[in-house]
Design a protein around this motif. Sequence first.
Motif, short mmCIF file in Angstrom:
data_model
loop_
_atom_site.label_atom_id
_atom_site.label_comp_id
_atom_site.label_asym_id
_atom_site.label_seq_id
_atom_site.Cartn_x
_atom_site.Cartn_y
_atom_site.Cartn_z
N TRP A 134 0.84 -1.21 0.00
CA TRP A 134 0.00 0.00 0.00
C TRP A 134 0.87 1.25 0.00
O TRP A 134 0.56 2.22 -0.69
CB TRP A 134 -0.93 0.00 1.22
CG TRP A 134 -1.69 -1.26 1.43
CD1 TRP A 134 -1.70 -2.04 2.55
CD2 TRP A 134 -2.57 -1.92 0.50
NE1 TRP A 134 -2.52 -3.13 2.39
CE2 TRP A 134 -3.07 -3.08 1.14
CE3 TRP A 134 -2.98 -1.65 -0.80
CZ2 TRP A 134 -3.96 -3.95 0.51
CZ3 TRP A 134 -3.86 -2.52 -1.43
CH2 TRP A 134 -4.34 -3.65 -0.78
N ASP A 135 1.95 1.24 0.76
CA ASP A 135 2.86 2.39 0.79
C ASP A 135 3.53 2.58 -0.56
O ASP A 135 3.72 3.72 -1.01
CB ASP A 135 3.92 2.20 1.88
CG ASP A 135 3.32 2.28 3.27
OD1 ASP A 135 3.10 3.40 3.75
OD2 ASP A 135 3.06 1.22 3.86
N ARG A 136 3.88 1.50 -1.21
CA ARG A 136 4.49 1.61 -2.53
C ARG A 136 3.48 2.17 -3.53
O ARG A 136 3.83 2.99 -4.39
CB ARG A 136 5.00 0.24 -2.99
CG ARG A 136 6.12 -0.32 -2.11
CD ARG A 136 6.67 -1.61 -2.69
NE ARG A 136 7.64 -2.24 -1.81
CZ ARG A 136 8.93 -1.92 -1.74
NH1 ARG A 136 9.40 -0.96 -2.53
NH2 ARG A 136 9.75 -2.56 -0.93
N PHE A 137 2.22 1.74 -3.43
CA PHE A 137 1.20 2.21 -4.37
C PHE A 137 0.85 3.67 -4.15
O PHE A 137 0.60 4.41 -5.11
CB PHE A 137 -0.07 1.37 -4.21
CG PHE A 137 0.05 -0.06 -4.65
CD1 PHE A 137 1.07 -0.47 -5.50
CD2 PHE A 137 -0.86 -1.01 -4.21
CE1 PHE A 137 1.19 -1.79 -5.90
CE2 PHE A 137 -0.75 -2.34 -4.60
CZ PHE A 137 0.27 -2.73 -5.45
N PHE A 138 0.80 4.12 -2.89
CA PHE A 138 0.29 5.45 -2.57
C PHE A 138 1.37 6.45 -2.16
O PHE A 138 1.08 7.50 -1.59
CB PHE A 138 -0.77 5.35 -1.47
CG PHE A 138 -1.97 4.53 -1.89
CD1 PHE A 138 -2.83 4.98 -2.89
CD2 PHE A 138 -2.22 3.29 -1.33
CE1 PHE A 138 -3.92 4.23 -3.29
CE2 PHE A 138 -3.31 2.53 -1.72
CZ PHE A 138 -4.16 3.00 -2.71
N GLY A 139 2.63 6.12 -2.47
CA GLY A 139 3.71 7.10 -2.36
C GLY A 139 4.20 7.41 -0.96
O GLY A 139 4.79 8.48 -0.76
N SER A 140 3.99 6.51 0.00
CA SER A 140 4.44 6.79 1.36
C SER A 140 5.55 5.84 1.82
O SER A 140 5.82 5.72 3.01
CB SER A 140 3.26 6.70 2.34
OG SER A 140 2.59 5.45 2.23
N PHE A 141 6.19 5.17 0.86
CA PHE A 141 7.23 4.20 1.22
C PHE A 141 8.60 4.86 1.25
O PHE A 141 8.95 5.66 0.37
CB PHE A 141 7.27 3.04 0.23
CG PHE A 141 8.42 2.10 0.47
CD1 PHE A 141 8.38 1.22 1.54
CD2 PHE A 141 9.55 2.12 -0.33
CE1 PHE A 141 9.46 0.36 1.79
CE2 PHE A 141 10.61 1.27 -0.10
CZ PHE A 141 10.56 0.39 0.97
N THR A 142 9.39 4.51 2.26
CA THR A 142 10.80 4.88 2.33
C THR A 142 11.59 3.69 2.86
O THR A 142 11.22 3.10 3.88
CB THR A 142 11.01 6.09 3.26
OG1 THR A 142 10.41 7.25 2.68
CG2 THR A 142 12.50 6.37 3.47
N ALA A 143 12.66 3.34 2.18
CA ALA A 143 13.50 2.23 2.61
C ALA A 143 14.42 2.67 3.74
O ALA A 143 14.76 3.85 3.87
CB ALA A 143 14.32 1.70 1.44
N GLU A 144 14.82 1.73 4.56
CA GLU A 144 15.75 2.01 5.66
C GLU A 144 17.17 2.14 5.09
O GLU A 144 17.69 1.24 4.45
CB GLU A 144 15.70 0.88 6.68
CG GLU A 144 16.59 1.12 7.89
CD GLU A 144 16.56 -0.05 8.87
OE1 GLU A 144 16.73 0.18 10.07
OE2 GLU A 144 16.35 -1.21 8.41
#
Length: 297
Positions: free
Chosen positions: A213-223
């Motif tokens: 969901w984060d990848r789809f909606f632009g809220s993903f950040t990798a560590e």
Amino acid sequence: MEPNLPDVVLWSIPAFVLLTVVEMVSHRIHPDEDAAGYETKDAVTSVSMGLGSLAFDLLWKVPIVAIYSAVYELTPLRVPVLWWTVLLMLLAQDFLYYWSHRGHHVIRILWACHVVHHSSRRFNLTTALRQPWTSLTVWPFYVPLVACGVHPAALAFCSSANLVYQFWVHTERIDKLPRPFEYVLNTPSHHRVHHASQGGYLDRNFGGILILWDRFFGSFTAETERPVYGLTKNIATYNPLRVATHEYAAIARDVRAAGSWGERAGRIFRGPGWEPAPAAAPAATASTAVPAQESTG
């Protein structure tokens, strides 16, 4: 007919205890100087918050079940509880959890509930137990699922399964998993980012079970860099009551000090870090804006 589904939280308590003990021992045997690790007062506070949340959730359950039951009776739709429909329910609940979680980060009155979970400067399995006592703000996000014919008991099962899944991601003892798992699932690496207080990590990785969901909606950040846990303005207390209510008290202070109804609304419904725009400086008059020219005579 109410579906007969197990209480997954109750059944998971022995695993919670065992895994926490294992993690504590691992920190003692193989300490990591860079890891936040355990601190006794912090761990006791987290466990106290978890026990308190169980009691308060029983209280909030009464009106929530009444609302969900009313919606379920009004809708003509019915979703049967079969193995494959339960999988679809879990997927739908996880999607709605993403939006609930994201909403509780970007709307201050909702953040006042969720901030409890982020208030520890440690990150270990007891942090997973640091749950809010005012979770009455969560139920509206799941009304669509009940309106689609999902029985409230089935929704409760899915929510419990989601909560149990998230227990194990609260650890620094597990590094990154193989790439396919990291791409699809919420993992300890992704959730460490979510609990970090650095600017680039703030309000990221809201997923419960799936990180998709984060990848789809632009809220993903990798560590990338090591997270610094806690709040941007940490609280200096281990008192469970203050931990549970400190942001509500801060909202009340800001509302009392607000100079307009617009600012009062902003202090409640805008983001946690919102500040009103500074008042515009008065326009300079002609006599003060243009300096008088010196006489050349």
